[in-house]
Scaffold this motif. Structure first.
Motif, mmCIF file in Angstrom:
data_model
loop_
_atom_site.group_PDB
_atom_site.id
_atom_site.type_symbol
_atom_site.label_atom_id
_atom_site.label_comp_id
_atom_site.label_asym_id
_atom_site.label_seq_id
_atom_site.Cartn_x
_atom_site.Cartn_y
_atom_site.Cartn_z
ATOM 1 N N SER A 97 -28.042 6.169 -10.382
ATOM 2 C CA SER A 97 -28.748 5.697 -9.192
ATOM 3 C C SER A 97 -28.266 6.429 -7.952
ATOM 4 O O SER A 97 -27.200 7.054 -7.947
ATOM 5 C CB SER A 97 -28.549 4.185 -9.015
ATOM 6 N N LEU A 98 -29.076 6.342 -6.900
ATOM 7 C CA LEU A 98 -28.716 6.888 -5.594
ATOM 8 C C LEU A 98 -29.379 6.022 -4.540
ATOM 9 O O LEU A 98 -30.556 5.668 -4.670
ATOM 10 C CB LEU A 98 -29.181 8.344 -5.471
ATOM 11 N N VAL A 99 -28.623 5.683 -3.501
ATOM 12 C CA VAL A 99 -29.168 4.852 -2.429
ATOM 13 C C VAL A 99 -28.853 5.502 -1.090
ATOM 14 O O VAL A 99 -27.776 6.078 -0.895
ATOM 15 C CB VAL A 99 -28.599 3.410 -2.489
ATOM 16 N N VAL A 100 -29.819 5.450 -0.177
ATOM 17 C CA VAL A 100 -29.626 5.978 1.171
ATOM 18 C C VAL A 100 -30.295 5.039 2.161
ATOM 19 O O VAL A 100 -31.203 4.274 1.806
ATOM 20 C CB VAL A 100 -30.223 7.403 1.335
ATOM 21 N N GLU A 101 -29.841 5.093 3.387
ATOM 22 C CA GLU A 101 -30.509 4.384 4.474
ATOM 23 C C GLU A 101 -31.217 5.421 5.329
ATOM 24 O O GLU A 101 -30.577 6.355 5.832
ATOM 25 C CB GLU A 101 -29.520 3.581 5.316
ATOM 26 N N VAL A 102 -32.521 5.287 5.477
ATOM 27 C CA VAL A 102 -33.348 6.281 6.161
ATOM 28 C C VAL A 102 -33.813 5.722 7.497
ATOM 29 O O VAL A 102 -34.375 4.612 7.564
ATOM 30 C CB VAL A 102 -34.567 6.663 5.298
ATOM 31 N N THR A 103 -33.596 6.489 8.558
ATOM 32 C CA THR A 103 -34.035 6.086 9.896
ATOM 33 C C THR A 103 -35.408 6.679 10.175
ATOM 34 O O THR A 103 -35.613 7.891 10.078
ATOM 35 C CB THR A 103 -33.043 6.554 10.968
ATOM 36 N N GLY A 110 -34.009 23.319 3.053
ATOM 37 C CA GLY A 110 -33.132 24.464 3.308
ATOM 38 C C GLY A 110 -32.181 24.243 4.457
ATOM 39 O O GLY A 110 -31.139 24.900 4.539
ATOM 40 N N ALA A 111 -32.530 23.319 5.358
ATOM 41 C CA ALA A 111 -31.647 23.033 6.492
ATOM 42 C C ALA A 111 -30.599 21.992 6.150
ATOM 43 O O ALA A 111 -29.605 21.853 6.863
ATOM 44 C CB ALA A 111 -32.477 22.550 7.681
ATOM 45 N N THR A 112 -30.796 21.248 5.079
ATOM 46 C CA THR A 112 -29.871 20.170 4.749
ATOM 47 C C THR A 112 -28.861 20.554 3.682
ATOM 48 O O THR A 112 -27.833 19.906 3.548
ATOM 49 C CB THR A 112 -30.630 18.928 4.256
ATOM 50 N N MET A 113 -29.183 21.586 2.896
ATOM 51 C CA MET A 113 -28.285 21.944 1.799
ATOM 52 C C MET A 113 -28.560 23.369 1.353
ATOM 53 O O MET A 113 -29.623 23.938 1.622
ATOM 54 C CB MET A 113 -28.468 21.001 0.619
ATOM 55 N N SER A 114 -27.588 23.927 0.649
ATOM 56 C CA SER A 114 -27.781 25.190 -0.046
ATOM 57 C C SER A 114 -28.241 24.871 -1.463
ATOM 58 O O SER A 114 -27.530 24.212 -2.216
ATOM 59 C CB SER A 114 -26.470 25.990 -0.083
ATOM 60 N N ILE A 115 -29.438 25.319 -1.823
ATOM 61 C CA ILE A 115 -29.984 25.014 -3.147
ATOM 62 C C ILE A 115 -29.054 25.528 -4.238
ATOM 63 O O ILE A 115 -28.929 24.926 -5.310
ATOM 64 C CB ILE A 115 -31.396 25.611 -3.299
ATOM 65 N N GLU A 116 -28.364 26.641 -3.991
ATOM 66 C CA GLU A 116 -27.448 27.209 -4.986
ATOM 67 C C GLU A 116 -26.263 26.294 -5.254
ATOM 68 O O GLU A 116 -25.576 26.457 -6.260
ATOM 69 C CB GLU A 116 -26.945 28.583 -4.528
ATOM 70 N N ALA A 117 -26.019 25.343 -4.339
ATOM 71 C CA ALA A 117 -24.900 24.414 -4.531
ATOM 72 C C ALA A 117 -25.325 23.144 -5.241
ATOM 73 O O ALA A 117 -24.528 22.230 -5.406
ATOM 74 C CB ALA A 117 -24.276 24.071 -3.176
ATOM 75 N N VAL A 118 -26.590 23.092 -5.681
ATOM 76 C CA VAL A 118 -27.109 21.915 -6.376
ATOM 77 C C VAL A 118 -27.076 22.177 -7.878
ATOM 78 O O VAL A 118 -27.585 23.185 -8.360
ATOM 79 C CB VAL A 118 -28.543 21.592 -5.918
ATOM 80 N N GLN A 119 -26.494 21.259 -8.606
ATOM 81 C CA GLN A 119 -26.356 21.401 -10.052
ATOM 82 C C GLN A 119 -27.705 21.402 -10.745
ATOM 83 O O GLN A 119 -27.920 22.134 -11.720
ATOM 84 C CB GLN A 119 -25.499 20.238 -10.571
ATOM 85 N N ASN A 120 -28.645 20.616 -10.249
ATOM 86 C CA ASN A 120 -29.945 20.432 -10.895
ATOM 87 C C ASN A 120 -31.057 20.505 -9.842
ATOM 88 O O ASN A 120 -31.636 19.472 -9.477
ATOM 89 C CB ASN A 120 -29.977 19.098 -11.639
ATOM 90 N N PRO A 121 -31.389 21.692 -9.322
ATOM 91 C CA PRO A 121 -32.354 21.813 -8.217
ATOM 92 C C PRO A 121 -33.707 21.178 -8.507
ATOM 93 O O PRO A 121 -34.368 20.678 -7.595
ATOM 94 C CB PRO A 121 -32.479 23.332 -8.036
ATOM 95 N N VAL A 137 -26.054 12.454 1.466
ATOM 96 C CA VAL A 137 -26.380 12.833 2.846
ATOM 97 C C VAL A 137 -27.545 13.818 2.903
ATOM 98 O O VAL A 137 -28.482 13.630 3.702
ATOM 99 C CB VAL A 137 -25.134 13.374 3.567
ATOM 100 N N PRO A 138 -27.579 14.888 2.093
ATOM 101 C CA PRO A 138 -28.749 15.772 2.138
ATOM 102 C C PRO A 138 -30.057 15.065 1.804
ATOM 103 O O PRO A 138 -31.093 15.328 2.424
ATOM 104 C CB PRO A 138 -28.410 16.857 1.103
ATOM 105 N N ILE A 139 -30.047 14.141 0.817
ATOM 106 C CA ILE A 139 -31.269 13.417 0.478
ATOM 107 C C ILE A 139 -31.701 12.528 1.648
ATOM 108 O O ILE A 139 -32.892 12.442 1.981
ATOM 109 C CB ILE A 139 -31.074 12.580 -0.800
ATOM 110 N N LYS A 140 -30.756 11.886 2.283
ATOM 111 C CA LYS A 140 -31.084 11.080 3.460
ATOM 112 C C LYS A 140 -31.762 11.937 4.530
ATOM 113 O O LYS A 140 -32.788 11.544 5.107
ATOM 114 C CB LYS A 140 -29.811 10.440 4.023
ATOM 115 N N ARG A 141 -31.215 13.126 4.764
ATOM 116 C CA ARG A 141 -31.775 13.988 5.811
ATOM 117 C C ARG A 141 -33.157 14.512 5.427
ATOM 118 O O ARG A 141 -34.046 14.642 6.277
ATOM 119 C CB ARG A 141 -30.800 15.125 6.103
ATOM 120 N N ILE A 142 -33.364 14.794 4.134
ATOM 121 C CA ILE A 142 -34.691 15.216 3.679
ATOM 122 C C ILE A 142 -35.710 14.108 3.919
ATOM 123 O O ILE A 142 -36.820 14.339 4.417
ATOM 124 C CB ILE A 142 -34.649 15.604 2.186
ATOM 125 N N LEU A 143 -35.343 12.875 3.595
ATOM 126 C CA LEU A 143 -36.264 11.756 3.761
ATOM 127 C C LEU A 143 -36.507 11.414 5.228
ATOM 128 O O LEU A 143 -37.472 10.731 5.556
ATOM 129 C CB LEU A 143 -35.740 10.534 3.007
#
Length: 661
Positions: free
Chosen positions: A554-560, A634-645, A622-628
């Motif tokens: 699971s993953l949970v975020v609070e989105v503003t 591309g501004a929230t994370m480096s895709i190359e640093a994601v295990q499962n893009p 944090v990157p998922i929160k910022r995407i939402l």
């Protein structure tokens, strides 16, 4: 969760060490030594920990002397300054990490055992390890590699990686490694910053029954690293050495019969460079010292994990995670180190647990995620395997739930010491650890490590007990980074760790220090859920939800929202056969309400195929929160640093659908 497994409450005592185990521990021997040498009276662990914090110089002198790092020292030579950052440890003293490690391996005993996914086993004696390290060090010297040069490796968790690390340290050079499951860009983002002189690359690796060819990636890495003068090729997945032109095969390097020589360097000379996840920019290249790591790993492995001669030490890891460096540290205390290169759940969920019986492991380390997966898969090693050798089970990577604690005692062994750990890449150690003197309590890390001034700070910067606060370290530790590579003015270093509380290390986790001396981690403080004025660490929600039989992850975020309001979506990965219908959504919401708080019931429950994670397996909160919230991926994370893009797709789609709402 198995219906037959009892519910465990946080703090419930699951195990106590016997008097014989306490008296026979290395920690008891150390306590007696400091009592005799320093007249320190410590009737219990809390008193010993308090002394280690109140008198840093005397404590670390005690560690140095107890483990015979060099000639006996007094506390007056330990610290030139206690300022953070900038503490200077053991000025004027020289040593060599590899010299100490190889001086504590038994020549005739197997000290490294390498296990491949297909079961292939290779054992190396202490004498043979010394010979191989001598050969690699001689190759480096002949290649012009010396003090301060960098050696980079793109290798799986195999014997060659350990040999290359020790050979690099032997000549006073600086080691750095990435796992071959890292993509080309992720590796270059790391190695280009440190400009290595030598590159060691593997031809491929095997994972979950598949072979992954890395020969083309190796060639592209070489093209992207103009600083590299020499390349060494290690054969793992294919026959033949000639896939990189003008390179030297590992087998050729190992033919050398050379004397084993060590270059002693100052205590604070760099040993290796490890990296932060790099999800929100270039990874931080974190530099640790030869002496700092040597002392810290002697303490945490020798005293807190009770490792020593006769121990057989395993941790499931790759060379891209600091737990690999931690695992190699077992050699420092005379333990045999067992390496595994492959998938933890292939061909079945019991794969790693069988290693305990096959290799007569005394110390078995894994992740909280692997324990949870084993529990949900119905694995019960106790009923199937001979686990008589097993003394210690370690868990790290994320908080282990009370149910995970209970499962170990129900399904693995009822008389085993379970040690949940927390620390990080930044210090390359655990500072919340196990203790062979203390009971094991469900969901609770046993203690704060000796010499680690860990506290929970409230919003006013005051230390609190039995309250959730910011995890801080108030006293310097020898394994704190020397600096971040390329950060000449220490600006990035200070901003990373000391900006919030000047002179105090802020780690970025929520912690509760209990009145009994134990600790509970509640997740990252930069991904806090603040619902209606009540702050909550995400780990508490994960514990509740992932203990449900239908939920795998699971993953949970609070989105503003743009209008300033917020909502809290919970994303779930379900077990095979489970369906996210109205009944399951209601059960999820009721579970969070009952076990966490009514204010943290999710507004939405959304099924996804996978949870996005970093290369080291951390959830990308944090990157998922910022995407939402509308930021470009591309501004929230480096895709190359994601295990499962590919796992990002549902989150990007949701962000597009809800843009502006």
């Amino acid at each position: 969760m198995s219906l037959s497994q009892p519910v465990r409450a946080e703090g419930e005592i699951l195990w106590r060490p016997s008097k014989e185990r306490v008296a026979g521990s290395r920690l008891a021997s150390f306590a007696q030594a400091v009592r005799d040498l320093h007249q320190v009276e410590a009737p219990d662990y809390e008193a010993l920990w308090r002394w280690s914090i109140d008198d840093l110089e005397q404590f670390w002198a005690g560690v140095w002397n107890y483990f015979e790092v060099g000639e006996a020292v007094g506390p007056e030579v330990v610290l030139e300054t206690q300022e953070m950052p900038g503490a200077r440890w053991f000025p004027g003293h020289s040593l060599n990490y590899a010299e100490y490690a190889l001086g504590h391996v038994a020549p005739a005993r197997d000290v490294i055992v390498s296990i491949a996914e297909d079961g292939t086993r290779r054992a190396t004696t202490g004498a043979e390890l010394r010979r191989q390290v001598a050969a690699f060090a001689a190759f480096l010297r002949a290649a012009g590699v010396g003090v301060g040069d960098r050696v980079a490796a793109y290798l799986p968790n195999i014997e060659e990686a350990v040999v290359a690390l020790l050979g690099t340290a032997a000549v006073g050079a600086i080691w750095s490694s990435c796992s071959p499951d890292f993509g080309e860009r992720a590796v270059l983002d790391r190695f280009q910053q440190i400009e290595p002189k030598v590159l060691v690359v593997v031809d491929g690796y095997r994972y979950a029954g598949r072979t992954y060819d890395r020969r083309e990636v190796g060639a592209r890495l070489l093209a992207g690293l103009p600083s590299v003068h020499r390349v060494v090729m290690a054969a793992r997945a294919f026959d033949g050495d000639g896939w990189l032109p003008n390179a030297t095969s590992w087998s050729h390097v190992m033919r050398s019969e050379s004397d084993l020589e060590f270059t002693r360097v100052p205590f604070s000379h760099p040993l290796w460079i490890v990296y932060s996840s790099g999800t929100t920019g270039l990874p931080k290249p974190i530099v640790h010292s030869q002496g700092g790591i040597l002392l810290e790993h002697l303490k945490v492995l020798g005293l807190h994990a009770d490792l020593g001669e006769g121990s057989r030490f395993f941790w499931f890891t790759t060379t891209g995670w600091m737990m690999w460096n931690y695992l190699v540290g077992g050699l420092l205390v005379g333990a045999a180190v067992v390496l595994y290169d492959g998938a933890p759940g292939w061909p079945d969920p019991g794969r790693l647990w069988r290693l305990i019986a096959d290799e007569r492991l005394t110390h078995f380390g894994t992740s909280a995620g692997h324990i949870a997966a084993s529990m949900k898969a119905g694995v019960r090693p106790a009923g199937e395997l001979d686990l008589g050798s097993l003394q210690f089970v370690g868990s790290t990577g994320s908080p282990l739930s009370p149910q995970g604690f209970g499962w170990v005692y129900e399904a693995v062994k009822d008389d085993v010491w379970l040690s949940s750990l927390s620390g990080g890449t930044d210090l390359c150690t655990a500072f919340l650890v196990g203790c062979p003197w203390l009971p094991v309590r469900a969901g609770v890390i046993q203690c704060r490590a000796l010499g680690a001034g860990v506290e929970a700070f409230d919003q006013q910067g005051l230390s609190v007990i039995e309250e959730v606060g910011e995890l801080v370290i108030t006293r310097p530790m020898p394994s704190m980074p020397l600096f971040l590579w390329g950060d000449r003015e220490m600006e990035r270093y200070r901003a990373s760790y000391f900006e919030h509380y000047p002179g105090v290390w802020r780690h970025g986790d929520w912690i509760k220090v209990r009145s009994d001396g134990g600790a509970v981690i509640y997740g990252r403080s930069d991904s806090t859920i603040n619902r209606h004025g009540v702050r909550m660490g995400t780990a508490e929600i994960y514990r509740a939800v992932e203990d449900m039989a239908a939920v795998r992850d699971s993953l949970v975020v609070e989105v503003t929202r743009p209008d300033g309001t917020s909502y809290m979506p919970l994303f779930v990965v379900l077990e095979e056969g489970a369906e996210l219908d109205d009944a399951l959504v209601a059960e999820v919401r009721a579970t969070v309400r009952r076990q966490v708080s009514p204010r943290h019931v999710p507004d939405l429950v959304i099924q996804v195929p996978e949870i996005p994670k970093t290369l080291s397996g951390k959830k990308l909160e944090v990157p998922i929160k910022r995407i939402l919230q509308g930021e470009a991926a591309g501004a929230t994370m480096s895709i190359e640093a994601v295990q499962n893009p590919e796992s990002l797709a549902p989150f990007l789609a949701l962000a597009a659908r809800t843009a502006g709402t």
